[in-house]
Every structure is written in structure tokens, then in C-alpha cells.
Write a protein that holds these residues in place. Structure first.
Motif, PDB file in Angstrom:
ATOM      1  N   HIS C 265       0.822  -1.217   0.000  1.00 39.43           N
ATOM      2  CA  HIS C 265       0.000   0.000   0.000  1.00 39.43           C
ATOM      3  C   HIS C 265       0.851   1.260   0.000  1.00 39.43           C
ATOM      4  CE1 HIS C 265      -2.508  -3.191   1.770  1.00 39.43           C
ATOM      5  NE2 HIS C 265      -3.521  -2.563   1.239  1.00 39.43           N
ATOM      6  N   TYR C 266       1.994   1.179   0.656  1.00 34.79           N
ATOM      7  CA  TYR C 266       2.802   2.374   0.871  1.00 34.79           C
ATOM      8  C   TYR C 266       4.279   2.055   0.681  1.00 34.79           C
ATOM      9  CZ  TYR C 266      -1.415   3.993   3.292  1.00 34.79           C
ATOM     10  OH  TYR C 266      -2.692   4.344   3.606  1.00 34.79           O
ATOM     11  N   VAL C 267       5.009   3.005   0.113  1.00 35.72           N
ATOM     12  CA  VAL C 267       6.467   2.923   0.099  1.00 35.72           C
ATOM     13  C   VAL C 267       7.026   4.211   0.701  1.00 35.72           C
ATOM     14  CG1 VAL C 267       8.562   2.772  -1.290  1.00 35.72           C
ATOM     15  CG2 VAL C 267       6.540   1.460  -1.963  1.00 35.72           C
ATOM     16  N   LEU C 268       7.894   4.039   1.693  1.00 34.85           N
ATOM     17  CA  LEU C 268       8.625   5.175   2.242  1.00 34.85           C
ATOM     18  C   LEU C 268      10.016   5.123   1.620  1.00 34.85           C
ATOM     19  CD1 LEU C 268       8.658   7.494   4.382  1.00 34.85           C
ATOM     20  CD2 LEU C 268       9.405   5.797   6.058  1.00 34.85           C
ATOM     21  N   GLU C 269      10.281   6.015   0.679  1.00 37.07           N
ATOM     22  CA  GLU C 269      11.513   5.974  -0.110  1.00 37.07           C
ATOM     23  C   GLU C 269      12.616   6.758   0.601  1.00 37.07           C
ATOM     24  OE1 GLU C 269      14.273   5.257  -1.940  1.00 37.07           O
ATOM     25  OE2 GLU C 269      14.134   7.355  -2.582  1.00 37.07           O
ATOM     26  N   CYS C 270      13.596   6.033   1.109  1.00 34.55           N
ATOM     27  CA  CYS C 270      14.685   6.648   1.868  1.00 34.55           C
ATOM     28  C   CYS C 270      16.050   6.351   1.269  1.00 34.55           C
ATOM     29  CB  CYS C 270      14.658   6.138   3.319  1.00 34.55           C
ATOM     30  SG  CYS C 270      13.109   6.440   4.170  1.00 34.55           S
ATOM     31  N   SER C 271      16.092   5.874   0.021  1.00 36.69           N
ATOM     32  CA  SER C 271      17.382   5.482  -0.539  1.00 36.69           C
ATOM     33  C   SER C 271      17.985   6.548  -1.450  1.00 36.69           C
ATOM     34  CB  SER C 271      17.229   4.185  -1.340  1.00 36.69           C
ATOM     35  OG  SER C 271      16.598   4.439  -2.588  1.00 36.69           O
ATOM     36  N   GLY C 272      17.140   7.298  -2.135  1.00 36.34           N
ATOM     37  CA  GLY C 272      17.657   8.226  -3.128  1.00 36.34           C
ATOM     38  C   GLY C 272      18.304   7.542  -4.311  1.00 36.34           C
ATOM     39  N   ALA C 273      18.078   6.252  -4.482  1.00 39.41           N
ATOM     40  CA  ALA C 273      18.694   5.508  -5.592  1.00 39.41           C
ATOM     41  C   ALA C 273      18.089   5.948  -6.925  1.00 39.41           C
ATOM     42  CB  ALA C 273      18.490   4.009  -5.388  1.00 39.41           C
ATOM     43  N   PRO C 274      18.869   5.810  -8.010  1.00 36.66           N
ATOM     44  CA  PRO C 274      18.413   6.350  -9.299  1.00 36.66           C
ATOM     45  C   PRO C 274      17.077   5.763  -9.771  1.00 36.66           C
ATOM     46  CG  PRO C 274      20.737   5.774  -9.401  1.00 36.66           C
ATOM     47  CD  PRO C 274      20.242   5.290  -8.076  1.00 36.66           C
ATOM     48  N   ASN C 275      16.868   4.475  -9.514  1.00 36.83           N
ATOM     49  CA  ASN C 275      15.635   3.865 -10.007  1.00 36.83           C
ATOM     50  C   ASN C 275      14.589   3.719  -8.905  1.00 36.83           C
ATOM     51  OD1 ASN C 275      14.281   2.894 -12.255  1.00 36.83           O
ATOM     52  ND2 ASN C 275      14.659   0.754 -11.701  1.00 36.83           N
ATOM     53  N   ALA C 276      14.778   4.438  -7.821  1.00 34.47           N
ATOM     54  CA  ALA C 276      13.944   4.222  -6.636  1.00 34.47           C
ATOM     55  C   ALA C 276      12.466   4.470  -6.899  1.00 34.47           C
ATOM     56  CB  ALA C 276      14.432   5.117  -5.499  1.00 34.47           C
ATOM     57  N   PHE C 295      17.001  12.661  -0.792  1.00 40.42           N
ATOM     58  CA  PHE C 295      17.381  13.645  -1.809  1.00 40.42           C
ATOM     59  C   PHE C 295      18.354  13.008  -2.803  1.00 40.42           C
ATOM     60  CE2 PHE C 295      16.241  15.922   1.950  1.00 40.42           C
ATOM     61  CZ  PHE C 295      15.699  17.125   1.565  1.00 40.42           C
ATOM     62  N   PRO C 296      17.863  12.510  -3.933  1.00 41.33           N
ATOM     63  CA  PRO C 296      18.820  11.939  -4.901  1.00 41.33           C
ATOM     64  C   PRO C 296      19.732  13.031  -5.446  1.00 41.33           C
ATOM     65  CG  PRO C 296      16.542  11.351  -5.437  1.00 41.33           C
ATOM     66  CD  PRO C 296      16.482  12.416  -4.405  1.00 41.33           C
ATOM     67  N   ARG C 297      20.962  12.635  -5.745  1.00 43.88           N
ATOM     68  CA  ARG C 297      21.923  13.620  -6.236  1.00 43.88           C
ATOM     69  C   ARG C 297      21.643  14.051  -7.666  1.00 43.88           C
ATOM     70  NH1 ARG C 297      26.570  13.770  -2.943  1.00 43.88           N
ATOM     71  NH2 ARG C 297      26.252  12.276  -1.274  1.00 43.88           N
ATOM     72  N   GLU C 298      21.107  13.120  -8.468  1.00 45.57           N
ATOM     73  CA  GLU C 298      20.939  13.376  -9.898  1.00 45.57           C
ATOM     74  C   GLU C 298      19.478  13.199 -10.285  1.00 45.57           C
ATOM     75  OE1 GLU C 298      23.452  14.219 -11.728  1.00 45.57           O
ATOM     76  OE2 GLU C 298      25.041  13.819 -10.264  1.00 45.57           O
ATOM     77  N   PRO C 299      19.044  13.884 -11.339  1.00 48.61           N
ATOM     78  CA  PRO C 299      17.713  13.600 -11.883  1.00 48.61           C
ATOM     79  C   PRO C 299      17.617  12.123 -12.280  1.00 48.61           C
ATOM     80  CG  PRO C 299      18.542  15.644 -12.794  1.00 48.61           C
ATOM     81  CD  PRO C 299      19.681  15.031 -12.015  1.00 48.61           C
ATOM     82  N   ALA C 300      16.432  11.566 -12.145  1.00 49.03           N
ATOM     83  CA  ALA C 300      16.226  10.141 -12.412  1.00 49.03           C
ATOM     84  C   ALA C 300      15.227   9.966 -13.543  1.00 49.03           C
ATOM     85  CB  ALA C 300      15.699   9.466 -11.151  1.00 49.03           C
ATOM     86  N   LEU C 301      15.433   8.922 -14.354  1.00 43.89           N
ATOM     87  CA  LEU C 301      14.489   8.610 -15.428  1.00 43.89           C
ATOM     88  C   LEU C 301      13.271   7.943 -14.808  1.00 43.89           C
ATOM     89  CD1 LEU C 301      16.202   7.078 -18.588  1.00 43.89           C
ATOM     90  CD2 LEU C 301      14.700   9.085 -18.468  1.00 43.89           C
ATOM     91  N   ILE C 302      12.123   8.562 -14.939  1.00 40.31           N
ATOM     92  CA  ILE C 302      10.927   8.049 -14.267  1.00 40.31           C
ATOM     93  C   ILE C 302       9.821   7.780 -15.289  1.00 40.31           C
ATOM     94  CG2 ILE C 302       9.087   8.638 -12.634  1.00 40.31           C
ATOM     95  CD1 ILE C 302      11.173  10.060 -10.963  1.00 40.31           C
TER      96      ILE C 302
ATOM     97  N   GLU D 298       7.469   8.260 -23.092  1.00 41.22           N
ATOM     98  CA  GLU D 298       8.788   7.804 -22.659  1.00 41.22           C
ATOM     99  C   GLU D 298       9.023   8.188 -21.211  1.00 41.22           C
ATOM    100  OE1 GLU D 298      10.709   6.196 -24.686  1.00 41.22           O
ATOM    101  OE2 GLU D 298       9.528   6.507 -26.518  1.00 41.22           O
ATOM    102  N   PRO D 299       9.864   7.431 -20.510  1.00 40.42           N
ATOM    103  CA  PRO D 299      10.290   7.872 -19.190  1.00 40.42           C
ATOM    104  C   PRO D 299      10.951   9.248 -19.289  1.00 40.42           C
ATOM    105  CG  PRO D 299      10.863   5.572 -19.498  1.00 40.42           C
ATOM    106  CD  PRO D 299      10.357   6.076 -20.822  1.00 40.42           C
ATOM    107  N   ALA D 300      10.811  10.045 -18.258  1.00 36.81           N
ATOM    108  CA  ALA D 300      11.331  11.410 -18.266  1.00 36.81           C
ATOM    109  C   ALA D 300      12.351  11.578 -17.157  1.00 36.81           C
ATOM    110  CB  ALA D 300      10.170  12.389 -18.062  1.00 36.81           C
ATOM    111  N   LEU D 301      13.360  12.391 -17.415  1.00 31.62           N
ATOM    112  CA  LEU D 301      14.368  12.704 -16.394  1.00 31.62           C
ATOM    113  C   LEU D 301      13.763  13.702 -15.408  1.00 31.62           C
ATOM    114  CD1 LEU D 301      17.945  13.292 -17.870  1.00 31.62           C
ATOM    115  CD2 LEU D 301      17.255  11.695 -16.073  1.00 31.62           C
ATOM    116  N   ILE D 302      13.634  13.314 -14.169  1.00 28.54           N
ATOM    117  CA  ILE D 302      12.951  14.159 -13.191  1.00 28.54           C
ATOM    118  C   ILE D 302      13.873  14.462 -12.016  1.00 28.54           C
ATOM    119  CG2 ILE D 302      11.041  14.232 -11.540  1.00 28.54           C
ATOM    120  CD1 ILE D 302       9.359  12.751 -13.575  1.00 28.54           C
ATOM    121  N   ASP D 303      13.851  15.727 -11.603  1.00 26.58           N
ATOM    122  CA  ASP D 303      14.678  16.186 -10.494  1.00 26.58           C
ATOM    123  C   ASP D 303      13.927  15.915  -9.189  1.00 26.58           C
ATOM    124  OD1 ASP D 303      16.188  17.508  -8.639  1.00 26.58           O
ATOM    125  OD2 ASP D 303      16.204  19.435  -9.691  1.00 26.58           O
TER     126      ASP D 303
END
Lengths: 375, 375, 375, 375
Positions: C265-276, C295-302, D298-303
């Protein structure tokens, strides 16, 4: 979870209590009903007596009232039951035959405005489940046959798995805990570290104490009368940080004392006492909330201006919505509190009237009276 | 928005009405106050009379009561005012001198639990703004000096820009509309297409009709008594789809008729009538909600069991929280309704007692009586 | 609660670490600051190192950035501290000198739209607390001086009483638990009996496990990498029903397996991993919710379309709003979990750079590194 | 509302478009289906082409995908239709034969967790409506036969009365307006006086502008590209206070300019553009909210760190939940905006492929292309 050994040989007939004239129950033989689509046949293993059963038995099931004279209609009351899945209706694969289940009361119609917004206990088609006006609403033991019988039909929505290792008797209390939890939900749900008062140590009040403490409320205060002394002591075992006998100390004064003048954040009103709302309001700090979970017999004189000038919200609840019963079962599975403490007496199916008398008259300090079936 | 031409020459002294004995107002000279940090000095240009002003004048401002005898303390009542920013306290750059502003009543302390969760009208430090116990709470005209004067101090939180082109008189009604909007907010806010009843066609009720219709409620039904005939007609002009004179048709029956038996979703209770809550409950469908926005004089006999068995929620509100006043001003700026319709009479500052008499006794069918200042 | 014996002799000068060039801290002597209205002087007794401290130290405190070059400004970082009330500012009677207190980070301005609706961590005047633009916002160790010093000023809003019997070291973790609790709050708060995944076993993730389990979530699943093995074991002690090492089993597959295909039901995201975010979305059932607490360091493909077609909600949180810190302290007072398990190392005040190095480089498997002061 | 004159002679066979290979539609004869319990047979009078129809036609209906090869299954797409009630299934008395109705897409199963909490568009039994796994979920034109045909079956939950005097063509847009309204609902619903940006002037975006303005949002800003010039102009007619052509001015800069640096409260993202989420986040003030209503390819780069440090919430929506369609119809009945402005082209049933081509390729600047049936 599934006792595969048990071969579900289902008889054609079953024993069932039915309501005759007001207050009169009769044990008869009825055909075992057949589950329709989205329904399950439950073999009843245990059923507890609830105060609202008495209402139903003495004044008639509410929905049938609308449809005419409610008595002598072969209606079976009882809603706090648990048992074993005996047969699945069409399209049901959420449960398996042999699983132990407890039940919620309400299956909304799923098609009215309230059901569509998730308020299925406020279904606008309440009681509409017969003949041409069948909208699919069911309230076990209120508008459809209930559990004072060997078998009962249940909509799949109303079933809750019984955690392994839990006794049948304790499992009948899952819906009671679920109702109490729903009361906390509607007040906002964020109660860890908040001050909460439960007024009235009946079964819902006691489960309210247990669930609120399990969720971290602090302090949890329970109020009751002199006659409730045993129940207040149970409340303490279930998690109350303070119990207040209102004959020894006026309740609002006690709450102010315990909270060092700040008042509490929430009141779960389970007493139905004439002055309960006014007292609850005065226990609260400004902006506090009251859940009304008891049905007072008479209209009460209420100081509405006090509610307005103190930004107080009140939430009437009928039963156990928002899947709170399943969430309460999870707390019981985790052994957060021992619901079985409030179970005091047990009777067999053929002694239902005695069980009801014990509950109604508090014979031998009865709190929760359970009827246990043998199959 | 800023009339730069106007040079804000602020005098040292001002005229101000102050409360003497209960019911007695006196026009005196007072020093013009100086705005502190986060405060603004407002030159009052117009102020409307509200029913709660009468409470304050006859029974004393509520906070001062706690601090002792509330009368003869040089206190200036009045809270529905608007004016021109005359001077800025330290750290204020949200407004400029010369801007026209209306005012909300409440500035919470910002440090209690309720303020921290956004319920600033339920501030737990209500009235704590003097001396050692100064927590910063302000309620204009209730716990701090109000607007029956040439100048008034306001916390920056309580200021709302007056849209260009709006008259001073209409601007005094922004807070009235804001209070009505807050009532809709607390009931959930999603009212487009929902059936809503406003009981009681006083100023808040009439603004409730206007805001609810602006937000798309359908139908909007307004109820009133025979004496309210003129107000009911105004209600129709402000957006009511139906008005019900309860002497001609019983209110709950009318609502059932208009909604074709379904009942309404929301009731905004603005009458304070003895049976108002019971009637509101019976106007609603199951799961419906009531906002209590009026202060009944006496405790009322309420059928609590009906609230419980129908899952009804009640929300007491004191005033105008959640920045609803600013949002209501936006609707008025967009000309969604003509609030000035309820403004019926105007008096100069030296006739405040007459203005109050017109409002209290409904002289000449007065609805909203405005005091207009000349500078 | 108050150790009256302790006479608060407050010196004129104190030792404090200040930020020089990026990454460089220097221990200097500073005047002990004086608390203003609504403020309290806290004698710092212990302070933990947080990952965001490293951000501040290497990249500068965020608010000062807006005001120009953030370094070499005599700024003291550090926000996870606790201590003893040493002196009260004007109007403070909520606390007494000698009481032990932990601290939240954020005191909102109390006057912007967000503060007025209760979202004080999203204060629109973030960083506005100096000179002419002083709106009263404070974020300890971010925009105002923090706790790597002998004394620190705190707004009364940010103080939380430390329960009796709790060690100083454990008390520094109250704000960590509060942040985790706030993450659960914003996702709806009704998590008893719901399936919850915490991704990333850092301090907030581990406290997320503990708080979620304390509130009855079931199952609680914690994911981490091979390097996190010790932390995963701690997670189990803190309440995780399942831990998943993502090098041994792909995380979304593990969640599907554990939840028997239903998802959580819920995810508490605490990793900041790129694919998180993508992984979190695929762990959820439809309509599920994600709290973004890292706080991820880089923008992530979502994969945004996946979020849309599955009705997924995401909630970014900065810190600990809605008084969650006080509510988390209540759970800790009730001994619902042992936060001190994540405290691994202790250093004195003059070894702050070493403490920070241990935290940053995970020297000796460090999790929570605490600096303990002696007075 | 009911045209009693019309005698509903229902033929045995009907014309219907069915999906062959990807992208290939064929007009065939099918039996007219029979409504089951809680279902209604609707004679389709008009149906609009939606972008997601193209997805379905080229990539297959989503639920059938799970059940194997989705093409050449005799499946009829199309979901934005309206028509006339032709026949009632068992237990239906909410509508009468002859009434004009528009339709929502989703009827949840009514028995999963999400349906039970009111999130029926996130039904966990999505696509489960065939054979042994029939849980009763229906999504018109996605998982069950849709409206590119003379008749279509609809669950009673999905029907919305068409207001008197509204054209068939306009009525096909009710569900579009309902989807836009739902997007505002999930972001909190209190948008009067709040700044709102709609990114992407497609049909949902344009209806988003219209509904937001009807509910009092201020300002309403619409962004689009050079190719959208005609749509931007329509947006202005539908209520946008400002339109921004992103080729002339960078969108976030424009929003900052228009809001005088404060940013907006809400973004309704309807463009699906690669950088849409990042831009939306930078249009918002802290604590702002984004509704994701478009499906990017497409997946998008998100900050993500920006979302976290600014307390931003995102809400993915698939379609039109919470009965928003009925509430949007009420606004249209009240003539709050003229939805028919976005209707640009009309074709007969036998030209569905042409209609789809116009919509897909924006032939002749097409916005909303409607297929109108003759019976």
C-alpha cells in the motif's frame, strides 16, 4: 490457514433462531442457504451477543420495518459471528473453503453515491436487498439473516481472515475492535501521542481503549460509573493509562486534572448517557473531536453554542466502515492487546435466550457473552 | 492597487468608541496605536455591524472575561471593517501604505498545537495577548481593539486585499463571505453539483447561498421564517434555487420534496433555532454533513441516536479559518455574486449606536448596516 | 521532569563549530546568544550527525546561498540535538528552565499561506530571518545557527520534551523518528494492517520501519544493498517483518512474493537511488502511495505513464511537519521500539570533524554518530 | 427529461466497429447485448474520439493484453459516448427508458480494497470481468465493449443524466470535464482564489481551464506550443486569465511573472511533455501540488530532490473518479462554461476511421471530433 482435512459436508437443513413477536426467539429448522455471486456460505462457529441485537429483537430489524411489520418473518438476528468458509459463490476466489473468517456487518450496494465514495456503512440503499428493489445492500443480522444459526450467507466484502492461533471466541470480537478503530479513523487517525478519552466501558469502549493505546494515544483515559468497576479494571489491562469512576470524580474535572488543564484531543463516546456530548465537549481542547458511537435512547439537551465557539467536530458512526475491521484484525494478530479479556461467558446454540439475558441484565457481571457452536 | 497620491498623514489622536458598562458605548479620543512587528496600522474606512458585536457589547469581550471584569476597560469593539494601510510594522513588506484592505478576525498565536496544524481560529492561546501571557493571539474586536474607530492595528495575517472597483461598503462583507466559505470548506469543499441547504437567511446564511452557488452547488435551498421574507427574496437573487418559508411549508418536507426524496448532502446551519440540528439531520441523506455556524442562546434537545445511525458529521466553526476570506474575496473580485445586495443602511461614525440599534432591532428591515467613515 | 537542583549558570561565551570554506569546520568562541520573544536558550547536551549536515557543510546552508556567499559567515551547523532549557525568552511559559528537550528543525514564519494551513516545513518565507526581511522563519542548523555548539537558540515551536529515563543519545533520534512518522502521516496515516515497504536502511528508513511497525503496519518490508547488511539486521530488530537484500533478490519481485502478488500500500523511499521511484511504483498496488524522503543527487528517469495509469500519488517531504516529532516522542516514551539500536558511535564536542567523517564514510559500520557534550 | 413518445423498439442486431489487427477497425453486425443486473442498455447517440482510443486501437485494450493476444477478439472500442436509455437490467430504477445519459468510463468491482475506500478508478480487479474471474469491473471501451456501435451496455454507476437543452455533441464532453474536475479534486479541491496552471491545451486541459475557472481559481494560466495557438485562444474563451505560448516565453518564467514571483498553487499536467514534471515543479510555490493527467510515451528525467526539498505532491489519475463526472455535468447544466467550443468536427458512424484520423493528425486543426449516430 486452510484446514484441508475438514471435508465440507454441508447439510440441507440447519438449526436457526428466528424472531417471532417482539422479544421472542424460536429455534427452528431452516434450509441451509446457497451463496450467490460474490457471496460465501459461512459455517458459524461462534457468535457474540451485542447490545444492538437486543434492539433488533425487541423493536425489529430496521430495514424490515420500512417494508412492513418486522416480526414473525422467519428472520435470524445476530451479527458478531465468525466461522469457517463452507461454500463459495460464483466469482469468489478471494477465500478458500476451510478458511476461518470473522465478519463485518455491512456490505454496501456498491452503486449509490455513498458507496461510490467509500462510505459503505452509510449506503443510501440500506435495506434494499429483496425482490424488485434488490440493490445488493446487506447488513448481517439487521437487514439480512444473521448468525444465530448454523450457517450464514456473507458478501465477500464482509469477510476478514482470522489470524492463526486466535480462538473462535476472540475472533467474534474482531468486528467490535474494528468498530472502535473506525471511530478513531473518522476523527482523523493520527492519534499517537494525543490525549484520548473513552466514555463508557462497554465492549466498543473497551476495544476503543485497546486500539487507541495500540496506536500510541497518550494518555488514554476511560470513564465509567460505579457499576462499571470491573470494566474499568479491564480497561486498565487493555491499555487505559487512567480510569475515572464518575461517582468518585466528576469526569470533565478528572480529564482536566490528568491533562494538566489542557484537555484532550479526542473523545470516543460509547456511553449514550444523557449529558455525554456536553461532557465530551468540555473534556476537549479547542478544535477537538468527538466520535459518537453509542445510541442514546432519548434526545439530549446539548449546548450547541459551546460546540460552535470551540470549533468542535462530531462524527456519528454506525458500525465499522473503511475496512477498519481488517486493520483491527491485524493489530490483534500482532498481539497488541488481549481482546479475549472482555469475553466472560459462553453458551451453546440452544441457549441463545440465556446468553442474551446474561448480556442484557449483566448477570454475573457479564461483558461479552459468546455462543459457541458444535458441528 | 496603491493610491500613491494619498499622503498618509497620521494624527496622534483618533476618535474611537469604547465599551463602558454592559450595552453602553462611548465615543472618546484615544492615541492612534503603533504597529509592532508583523502588524499594520489600518485607517478604518467602513465597518459593518455583526450580530456577535451585540454579544460583545452586552456581555463583554470573551477574553477579557477571563482576565476579570470586561467592562470599562477602554475596549473598542467591531470586527467587520475595511480600510487603507496607513503604516507598516517591522518586517512587513506584504502590503504597501495606501493599499485598501479588508480584515479577517483571527490571528492565531502561531505556536500552539492548533495553529501549528492550521486551525488558527481554534488557537489554544485564544485571548492571550497581554503582558506576561502575550502569546500573540489576536481577535479583532473580541480580544484586541477593533474597528469602531478611526484606526486599528491588524496582524498581517488578517489582511485581505480589496479588489479594485469594489466599494468600501461591499468590502466590509468580505469577511462575512469568508466565514460562509469556511463553513463549506470544513464540510469537505467538493460541493459542485451537490444539494445544499442554508438554514437561516442572516448575513452569513445569505453569503453562504452566494458562495455555494458560485461554487456550483445544486440545488441551493434557503429556509427562513415569515419575518425573513425580504431576506428570502434576496437569497434568491444571490443564487438560491429554492427558498422555503417555514411558516408555509415545513422545512424538512420541503427539502425532501425539492430533492425528490433523496435529501441533501450538506446543511449550513445559520439560524441558531432550537430545533435546527434535528431538522438539519432530517434534511440530509445518510452520510451527510452539517456545519454549525450560528450560536444558539439555549441548549437544544438533540436526537443523537439519529446522528449516529445515519453517519452524520457536524462541524462547529467560530469564524473564518483556512484563509477562506482571501478565497472569498477572489470570488467577489470575479463578480460571482453581488454581496452589496445585503447592505441596506449606512451611518457615520458618530452614529454607531444607531447603526447597532438598526441591526439589532431590524429597523426598516435592515440586514447589513454599515458605518462609513470620512477622513 | 525538571531537575531543579541544576542551577543554570550561563557563561557569556561558548565553544561553537563554525563553517569556513566548503567542508571546513573550525571550533571558535562565540557569545552565548540571548533568546528573544517565543524563544528558548538550550544548553546542548548531545547532537547526532545527519546526512544533510554534510550537504550543508560542503555546499553551504541553503538560505544563506540566496543571500550571497554562504561560507565564512560564522555559521554553526547541526540540527539533530537535544539539551536542557537554560533560559526563557519573553512570553515563554510552555517550558521551564532545567527541562530536557529535543528539537525539531523547522519553525515556520507563521504568517505565510503554507504556515497558515499547517504546512510549516513548506514555509514560503524559508530563510527569511535576518534584518529587514525577518519573517521569523527558522530552520536550526540550516538557516539559523544549529547545535554543534554549547548553546543554541530555539523557537518554542521546535521543542519537544524528552521523556524521563531516556538517554541523551537516544533523545537526539527523536527528530529522526519524527521525520519518519511525518512521512507516514502525509501518505494518509491509517497504516495499521497495511503493507509497507521502506527502501533504504539509513537512519530515517530504520526509524520508518520502527514507527510503521509500532503503528501496526503489516507486513513491514525493508530493502537495502549488500553494504547495508548490518542495517538490515537492525531493521529486523526494529520491527521489519521481512528484509530484502537487493543483491540477492530483485526488490520488486521480493515485494510481490511477500505480498502474494498483491503489492504493498505504501512505500517510504529513503534510498535516493536512481531507479527508486520506478521500483517503488512497481511495488505498489493500484492507488498506492509513495513518500519521497531522500534527496537523490541526480535527476532520475521516471516512468510517469506508469504513475498515471496506476493512480499513484507521491509526496515529497522536507523534514518533520505536523508536530510528528512530538507524536514520535510519545511512541518512544511508551518503549514501542528501541531507537538507541541505531546509535553506534560517540565523540566529544572537540571531535566533531571525526564524528562527521565516521558518519560520511561509514567508518566501522557507523550508522548514527552522536556528539556528547560535557558541561 | 424522459421523452415518453419514443417507443424503444430495440433491434436484435446492430452495427458495431470492432478491432482487428493493430490499428485496423472493421464495421460489422453484432447482436445487441442484453443488460444484466445493475446494468443498462444505452442506445448510442454520439461519441467523441479520445487520444486514449488511439492507444487502445494501436496497442490493444489493456485488460485483454493480460488475457492474451488482444486483437481480433471482436472488441468494440470507444468510451466518450452518450445516448438514450433503451432497456433496464434487473434491479435498476435509478433511470428510466428514454432518458438521455452520458457515461463515465469506470465501474469498479465494488469488492476490492480500493473500491471499498472509494477509489474505483484504481480498482484492483481492473479487467476482471470475464468468465470465472468475473469480479464485475468494467471500463467502457477498455476492458468491456465501448461506444463505437449502435448500442452499449453500461453499469448503472457509470451513467450521468444529460441536462435538458444540452446537445448530444456537448454531452459527449461531460466525461472530459469530469476527468478534469477529478484532477482538481485529488489536489484538494479548494481552488477558489488559488493560482492554477494547466499545461497542455488538449481536450482535458481545456476542460481543466473551464472547470477551474468555474470554481473560482485565480489566475488560471494555460500553456501550449506554437501548434496550439488555436487551442490557446479557445482556452481564453473557456476561462483562462493568461495563455502562454512556450515558444514565445519560457513557461516557468511566464508563471513567475504572472504570479509576481510567488508561483502557483496547483498544476494540472495535461501535456505529457518530456520536461513537464520538472517545469510544473518550478511553477509551484513550496508545498504546491501537481496532478498528472497525461500519459507520456517515454520515461522522463525528473529532479526528485527538487520535489523533496520543496514539499511537492504529485497525483497520478487515470480517468474520472469520485463521481466528478456528475458534478461536472452540474456545472455544465448551470452554463458555467461552453464545452461545445472544443467540438470542431462531426462524422457519421460509418466514418469512424476518418473521425479518428482527424483527431490523431489534427486535420483541419481538429480538437474534439464527434461521431453522431442516426437511428
Amino acid at each position: 490457514m486452510v484446514s484441508t482435512a475438514r471435508s465440507p459436508v454441508i447439510p440441507a437443513k440447519m438449526q436457526a433462531w428466528v424472531l417471532g413477536n417482539p422479544g421472542a426467539l424460536e429455534l427452528i429448522e431452516k434450509p441451509v442457504p446457497h451463496p450467490g455471486a460474490a457471496e460465501v456460505l459461512v459455517r458459524v462457529d461462534a457468535i457474540a451477543v451485542c447490545a444492538t441485537d437486543l434492539e433488533v429483537i425487541y423493536h425489529g430489524p430496521p430495514a424490515l420495518i420500512h417494508g412492513g411489520e418486522p416480526f414473525n418473518k422467519n428472520f435470524t438476528p445476530g451479527h458478531e459471528y465468525m466461522g469457517t468458509v463452507a461454500r463459495l459463490g460464483a466469482g469468489v476466489d478471494e477465500f478458500e473453503v476451510g478458511e476461518r473468517v470473522a465478519v463485518e456487518v455491512h456490505a454496501g450496494c456498491g452503486r449509490c453515491e455513498r458507496c461510490r465514495e467509500g462510505m459503505y456503512t452509510a449506503c443510501l440503499n440500506y435495506g434494499m436487498n429483496y425482490g424488485d428493489r434488490d440493490k445488493g445492500h446487506r447488513a448481517n443480522g439487521f437487514t439480512t439473516d444473521g448468525g444465530f444459526a448454523e450457517y450464514a450467507i456473507n458478501h465477500v466484502n464482509t469477510l476478514v481472515r482470522v489470524p492463526g492461533g486466535m480462538s473462535d471466541e476472540e475472533a467474534t470480537l474482531i468486528v467490535t475492535a474494528g468498530t472502535a478503530m473506525y471511530g478513531l479513523d473518522v476523527m482523523g487517525g493520527l492519534i499517537a501521542g494525543q490525549a484520548l478519552v473513552v466514555t463508557g466501558p462497554g465492549p466498543i469502549g473497551l476495544m476503543g481503549v485497546a486500539v487507541a493505546k495500540a496506536l500510541g494515544a497518550q494518555p488514554v483515559i476511560l470513564t465509567g460509573t460505579r457499576a462499571d468497576q470491573r470494566r474499568l479494571e479491564l480497561g486498565r489491562k487493555l491499555g487505559a493509562d487512567h480510569v475515572v469512576n464518575v461517582h468518585a470524580e466528576e469526569a470533565t474535572a478528572a480529564v482536566r486534572r490528568i491533562t494538566e488543564g489542557r484537555g484532550c484531543h479526542y473523545v470516543l463516546e460509547c456511553s449514550g448517557a444523557p449529558n455525554a456530548v456536553n461532557e465530551a465537549a468540555r473534556m476537549l481542547n479547542r478544535g477537538g473531536r468527538i466520535c459518537l458511537a453509542a445510541f442514546p435512547r432519548e434526545p439530549a439537551l446539548i449546548d450547541v453554542a459551546y460546540l460552535v465557539s470551540n470549533n468542535i467536530y462530531l462524527f456519528g458512526i454506525r458500525g465499522e466502515g473503511r475496512s477498519a475491521t481488517r486493520r483491527a484484525a491485524a493489530l490483534m494478530q500482532q498481539k497488541r492487546f488481549d481482546a479475549s479479556l472482555i469475553h466472560t461467558h459462553t453458551f451453546p446454540l440452544d441457549e441463545v435466550p440465556t446468553a442474551i439475558r446474561y448480556a442484557r441484565e449483566r448477570v454475573d457481571d457479564a461483558i461479552k457473552v459468546v455462543v459457541k457452536l458444535r458441528h
